[in-house]
Every structure is written in C-alpha cells, then in structure tokens.
Design a protein around this motif. Structure first.
Motif, PDB file in Angstrom:
ATOM      1  N   ARG A   1       0.669  -1.223   0.532  1.00 59.06           N
ATOM      2  CA  ARG A   1      -0.028  -0.175   0.068  1.00 59.06           C
ATOM      3  C   ARG A   1       0.736   1.064   0.193  1.00 59.06           C
ATOM      4  NH1 ARG A   1      -2.812  -3.865  -0.505  1.00 59.06           N
ATOM      5  NH2 ARG A   1      -4.648  -3.878  -0.285  1.00 59.06           N
ATOM      6  N   TRP A   2       0.248   2.497  -0.583  1.00 59.11           N
ATOM      7  CA  TRP A   2       0.855   3.805  -0.388  1.00 59.11           C
ATOM      8  C   TRP A   2       0.793   4.437   0.215  1.00 59.11           C
ATOM      9  CZ3 TRP A   2       5.784   4.467  -2.685  1.00 59.11           C
ATOM     10  CH2 TRP A   2       5.904   3.327  -3.025  1.00 59.11           C
ATOM     11  N   LEU A   3       1.055   5.676   1.472  1.00 63.08           N
ATOM     12  CA  LEU A   3       0.367   5.868   2.768  1.00 63.08           C
ATOM     13  C   LEU A   3       0.562   7.242   1.854  1.00 63.08           C
ATOM     14  CD1 LEU A   3      -1.398   6.745   4.973  1.00 63.08           C
ATOM     15  CD2 LEU A   3       0.532   6.713   6.064  1.00 63.08           C
ATOM     16  N   SER A   4       0.118   8.150   1.200  1.00 58.78           N
ATOM     17  CA  SER A   4       0.466   9.717   0.477  1.00 58.78           C
ATOM     18  C   SER A   4      -0.171  10.867   2.091  1.00 58.78           C
ATOM     19  CB  SER A   4      -0.398  10.135  -0.715  1.00 58.78           C
ATOM     20  OG  SER A   4      -0.089  11.214  -0.848  1.00 58.78           O
TER      21      SER A   4
ATOM     22  N   ASP B   1      -3.541  23.482   3.341  1.00 55.01           N
ATOM     23  CA  ASP B   1      -3.854  24.597   4.332  1.00 55.01           C
ATOM     24  C   ASP B   1      -4.570  23.506   5.073  1.00 55.01           C
ATOM     25  OD1 ASP B   1      -3.788  26.608   3.105  1.00 55.01           O
ATOM     26  OD2 ASP B   1      -5.265  26.494   1.549  1.00 55.01           O
ATOM     27  N   THR B   2      -4.228  22.106   4.726  1.00 59.95           N
ATOM     28  CA  THR B   2      -4.970  21.319   5.878  1.00 59.95           C
ATOM     29  C   THR B   2      -3.863  19.948   5.903  1.00 59.95           C
ATOM     30  OG1 THR B   2      -6.837  20.510   4.477  1.00 59.95           O
ATOM     31  CG2 THR B   2      -7.681  21.796   5.844  1.00 59.95           C
ATOM     32  N   VAL B   3      -4.309  19.164   5.844  1.00 60.46           N
ATOM     33  CA  VAL B   3      -4.020  17.526   6.199  1.00 60.46           C
ATOM     34  C   VAL B   3      -4.215  16.583   5.211  1.00 60.46           C
ATOM     35  CG1 VAL B   3      -2.277  15.741   7.079  1.00 60.46           C
ATOM     36  CG2 VAL B   3      -1.857  18.198   8.052  1.00 60.46           C
ATOM     37  N   GLU B   4      -4.140  16.486   4.340  1.00 59.33           N
ATOM     38  CA  GLU B   4      -4.659  15.318   3.492  1.00 59.33           C
ATOM     39  C   GLU B   4      -3.606  14.116   3.782  1.00 59.33           C
ATOM     40  OE1 GLU B   4      -5.961  14.331  -0.997  1.00 59.33           O
ATOM     41  OE2 GLU B   4      -6.556  16.430   0.637  1.00 59.33           O
ATOM     42  N   VAL B   5      -4.042  13.271   3.940  1.00 61.90           N
ATOM     43  CA  VAL B   5      -3.913  11.446   3.645  1.00 61.90           C
ATOM     44  C   VAL B   5      -4.575  10.730   3.549  1.00 61.90           C
ATOM     45  CG1 VAL B   5      -2.856   9.737   5.134  1.00 61.90           C
ATOM     46  CG2 VAL B   5      -2.579  11.958   6.130  1.00 61.90           C
ATOM     47  N   GLN B   6      -4.385  10.019   2.076  1.00 63.79           N
ATOM     48  CA  GLN B   6      -4.621   9.065   1.122  1.00 63.79           C
ATOM     49  C   GLN B   6      -4.350   7.794   1.401  1.00 63.79           C
ATOM     50  OE1 GLN B   6      -3.778  10.570  -2.299  1.00 63.79           O
ATOM     51  NE2 GLN B   6      -5.927  11.855  -2.552  1.00 63.79           N
ATOM     52  N   TRP B   7      -5.306   6.144   1.356  1.00 66.59           N
ATOM     53  CA  TRP B   7      -4.548   5.175   1.244  1.00 66.59           C
ATOM     54  C   TRP B   7      -4.853   4.632  -0.234  1.00 66.59           C
ATOM     55  CZ3 TRP B   7      -2.085   2.776   5.260  1.00 66.59           C
ATOM     56  CH2 TRP B   7      -2.074   1.065   5.242  1.00 66.59           C
ATOM     57  N   LEU B   8      -3.475   4.021  -0.322  1.00 68.68           N
ATOM     58  CA  LEU B   8      -3.640   3.638  -1.851  1.00 68.68           C
ATOM     59  C   LEU B   8      -3.108   2.640  -2.457  1.00 68.68           C
ATOM     60  CD1 LEU B   8      -1.815   6.979  -3.541  1.00 68.68           C
ATOM     61  CD2 LEU B   8      -4.315   6.921  -3.465  1.00 68.68           C
ATOM     62  N   GLU B   9      -3.836   1.602  -3.166  1.00 67.27           N
ATOM     63  CA  GLU B   9      -3.094  -0.139  -3.137  1.00 67.27           C
ATOM     64  C   GLU B   9      -3.164  -0.086  -4.907  1.00 67.27           C
ATOM     65  OE1 GLU B   9      -5.449  -4.439  -3.118  1.00 67.27           O
ATOM     66  OE2 GLU B   9      -6.051  -2.056  -2.734  1.00 67.27           O
ATOM     67  N   PRO B  10      -1.992  -0.577  -4.943  1.00 63.58           N
ATOM     68  CA  PRO B  10      -1.263  -0.379  -6.483  1.00 63.58           C
ATOM     69  C   PRO B  10      -2.746  -1.113  -7.521  1.00 63.58           C
ATOM     70  CG  PRO B  10      -0.081  -0.999  -5.361  1.00 63.58           C
ATOM     71  CD  PRO B  10      -1.249  -0.773  -4.140  1.00 63.58           C
ATOM     72  N   THR B  11      -3.202  -1.080  -8.753  1.00 60.46           N
ATOM     73  CA  THR B  11      -3.697  -1.489  -9.507  1.00 60.46           C
ATOM     74  C   THR B  11      -3.185  -2.052 -10.285  1.00 60.46           C
ATOM     75  OG1 THR B  11      -5.951  -2.026 -10.574  1.00 60.46           O
ATOM     76  CG2 THR B  11      -5.724   0.256  -9.887  1.00 60.46           C
ATOM     77  N   GLN B  12      -3.693  -3.436 -11.249  1.00 55.71           N
ATOM     78  CA  GLN B  12      -3.297  -3.581 -13.253  1.00 55.71           C
ATOM     79  C   GLN B  12      -4.271  -3.277 -13.663  1.00 55.71           C
ATOM     80  OE1 GLN B  12       0.769  -3.957 -13.502  1.00 55.71           O
ATOM     81  NE2 GLN B  12       0.815  -3.213 -10.933  1.00 55.71           N
TER      82      GLN B  12
ATOM     83  N   ASN C   1     -13.098   9.119  -2.645  1.00 56.18           N
ATOM     84  CA  ASN C   1     -12.229   8.043  -3.196  1.00 56.18           C
ATOM     85  C   ASN C   1     -11.679   8.321  -4.089  1.00 56.18           C
ATOM     86  OD1 ASN C   1     -13.855   5.739  -2.555  1.00 56.18           O
ATOM     87  ND2 ASN C   1     -15.289   6.156  -3.808  1.00 56.18           N
ATOM     88  N   VAL C   2     -10.133   8.083  -4.422  1.00 55.00           N
ATOM     89  CA  VAL C   2      -8.961   9.064  -4.963  1.00 55.00           C
ATOM     90  C   VAL C   2      -8.665   7.853  -6.567  1.00 55.00           C
ATOM     91  CG1 VAL C   2      -8.601  10.961  -3.197  1.00 55.00           C
ATOM     92  CG2 VAL C   2      -7.113   8.801  -3.384  1.00 55.00           C
ATOM     93  N   LEU C   3      -8.112   8.430  -6.715  1.00 53.97           N
ATOM     94  CA  LEU C   3      -7.293   7.702  -8.069  1.00 53.97           C
ATOM     95  C   LEU C   3      -5.957   8.502  -8.760  1.00 53.97           C
ATOM     96  CD1 LEU C   3      -8.309   5.474 -10.919  1.00 53.97           C
ATOM     97  CD2 LEU C   3      -6.735   7.171 -11.428  1.00 53.97           C
TER      98      LEU C   3
ATOM     99  N   GLU D   1       7.193   4.342 -17.686  1.00 55.43           N
ATOM    100  CA  GLU D   1       6.286   2.744 -16.646  1.00 55.43           C
ATOM    101  C   GLU D   1       5.030   3.999 -16.165  1.00 55.43           C
ATOM    102  OE1 GLU D   1       7.503   0.147 -13.526  1.00 55.43           O
ATOM    103  OE2 GLU D   1       9.185   0.384 -15.193  1.00 55.43           O
ATOM    104  N   ILE D   2       3.599   2.896 -16.344  1.00 57.02           N
ATOM    105  CA  ILE D   2       2.923   3.701 -15.618  1.00 57.02           C
ATOM    106  C   ILE D   2       2.479   3.086 -14.622  1.00 57.02           C
ATOM    107  CG2 ILE D   2       0.811   4.317 -15.861  1.00 57.02           C
ATOM    108  CD1 ILE D   2       2.495   5.753 -17.308  1.00 57.02           C
ATOM    109  N   GLU D   3       2.073   3.870 -13.287  1.00 55.70           N
ATOM    110  CA  GLU D   3       1.645   2.907 -12.631  1.00 55.70           C
ATOM    111  C   GLU D   3       0.385   3.877 -11.912  1.00 55.70           C
ATOM    112  OE1 GLU D   3       4.489   2.153  -9.257  1.00 55.70           O
ATOM    113  OE2 GLU D   3       5.882   1.754 -10.306  1.00 55.70           O
ATOM    114  N   VAL D   4      -0.684   2.624 -11.548  1.00 59.15           N
ATOM    115  CA  VAL D   4      -2.037   3.755 -10.698  1.00 59.15           C
ATOM    116  C   VAL D   4      -1.862   3.064  -9.815  1.00 59.15           C
ATOM    117  CG1 VAL D   4      -4.505   3.808 -11.413  1.00 59.15           C
ATOM    118  CG2 VAL D   4      -2.919   3.580 -13.316  1.00 59.15           C
ATOM    119  N   THR D   5      -2.180   3.616  -8.808  1.00 59.15           N
ATOM    120  CA  THR D   5      -2.800   3.704  -7.661  1.00 59.15           C
ATOM    121  C   THR D   5      -4.666   3.342  -7.266  1.00 59.15           C
ATOM    122  OG1 THR D   5      -1.533   5.482  -6.082  1.00 59.15           O
ATOM    123  CG2 THR D   5      -0.990   3.074  -6.467  1.00 59.15           C
TER     124      THR D   5
END
Length: 195
Positions: free
Chosen positions: A84-87, A92-103, A157-159, A167-171
């Motif tokens: 997983r990736w933690l962004s 102005d505020t703290v934004e945290v995203q929990w991301l999973e790689p997808t193929q 939801n985010v992407l 090399e393209i990577e999608v999360t």
C-alpha cells in the motif's frame, strides 16, 4: 578538626560533581539530540509500523515529491505480499490517502480528464511534474522526475496515475483521517526486503 573540615569540603565537591553530571544527562538539550520515538504522518521512518484496518503495515520506503517549492510524501507500506502507499500532503490542511496499486486500469498516452474505474467516474483535479527523493525501498520508482495525474471520485475516493519515464503506475484508494492510523516506532530496518 582541620581534617574533618577538609573531609566535608571534599564530600561537598564530590556530591556537586555527581549532581552536575546527572543534570547534564537529563537536560532537554540531550532529549532534542535523540530522535523522537513519537511518530506522526510526517516523520515515519523505515521499519515503523502503521496499523490500519486491523493490519500491521511496515514502512519499507519513502518518496518525497517536490514541485515549485511545494513537497509531499508517499510511504511504501508492506504486510506480507501486500503493498500500500500512504500519501501525506499538507497545504491548508493535512490530507492523507490510503492507496493500493492496481493493474486493472490500462493507460496509454495522456490520461483523460475524466475516467471510469470499477464502475465509478473520477475527475482529474491536478497534474504536474515533480522531482524525486527516495529513502529505502520504493519498488521501480527510480526516475529523477515523475509526471503525476490526481483524480477524485465520489465521497473520499481517489485515484492516481504516475508516469515514471514511460512506466505507468496506477493506485486507487480513499482519503482517510490521520487519526484512523496507529503509528508505532520500529527497529529502523526494512523487514520484507522487497526488490
């Protein structure tokens, strides 16, 4: 009588020296020199543990993105074979995203302004080119620059689409509250040795 006075003076000096040495060991200056064991989303280190959704994720690497004086980070987390990736971004505020790689999402050429993934429509909210710094393991993300495209869907939801020298990577994932995470200091070493 003179021997007792000298003995008292020597005893007082010895006690004074012991107190000074103990005070220096406990001084706030020494506390600042040692790394903080209190973790937050900005100071996670390799080997730290991120607890989320009843799982323990180990910090294996960190990417630091820099663009036009602005920076944000992504931590590569691993639990067994799962990544997983933690962004983490602070504007102005703290934004945290929990991301999973997808193929599953195939991107060729310039990513569109609007796209559909898993039955949901996402709209591009930002894009650019960031310079990179790396710490630890970050998979194959080795280019000096990354072209990124950030999308938002319904609710939280985010992407994200990233182009690493072709090399393209999608999360895909969601925006979460930092308080949803429990952060624990680790041993300072990688655990999984992902290459």
């Amino acid at each position: 009588m003179i021997a007792i006075v000298w003995l008292a003076i020597i005893l007082l000096v010895a006690v004074g020296v012991v107190l000074v040495v103990r005070q220096r060991r406990l001084s706030p200056q020494n506390e600042q020199e040692s790394p903080s064991l209190k973790r937050n989303v900005f100071n996670l280190q390799i080997g730290d543990i991120v607890q989320y959704m009843e799982r323990d994720w180990i910090v294996e690497g960190k990417l630091i993105y820099e663009e036009s004086g602005f920076s944000w980070s992504e931590y590569m987390l691993q639990d067994g074979d799962d990544l997983r990736w933690l962004s983490v971004e602070e504007d102005d505020t703290v934004e945290v995203q929990w991301l999973e790689p997808t193929q599953v999402l195939d991107i060729s050429g310039e990513p569109p302004r609007e796209l559909t993934f898993a039955g949901e429509t996402y709209y591009r909210e930002g894009s650019g080119i960031a310079n990179m710094k790396r710490i630890g393991t970050v998979q194959r993300r080795n280019a000096e620059q990354c072209r990124y495209y950030d999308y938002e869907g319904e609710g939280d939801n985010v992407l994200s689409i990233e182009d690493w020298d072709g090399e393209i990577e999608v999360t895909v994932g969601r925006t979460i509250r930092p308080s949803d995470l429990s952060l624990l200091p680790g041993e300072g070493d990688r655990v999984y040795r992902y290459s």
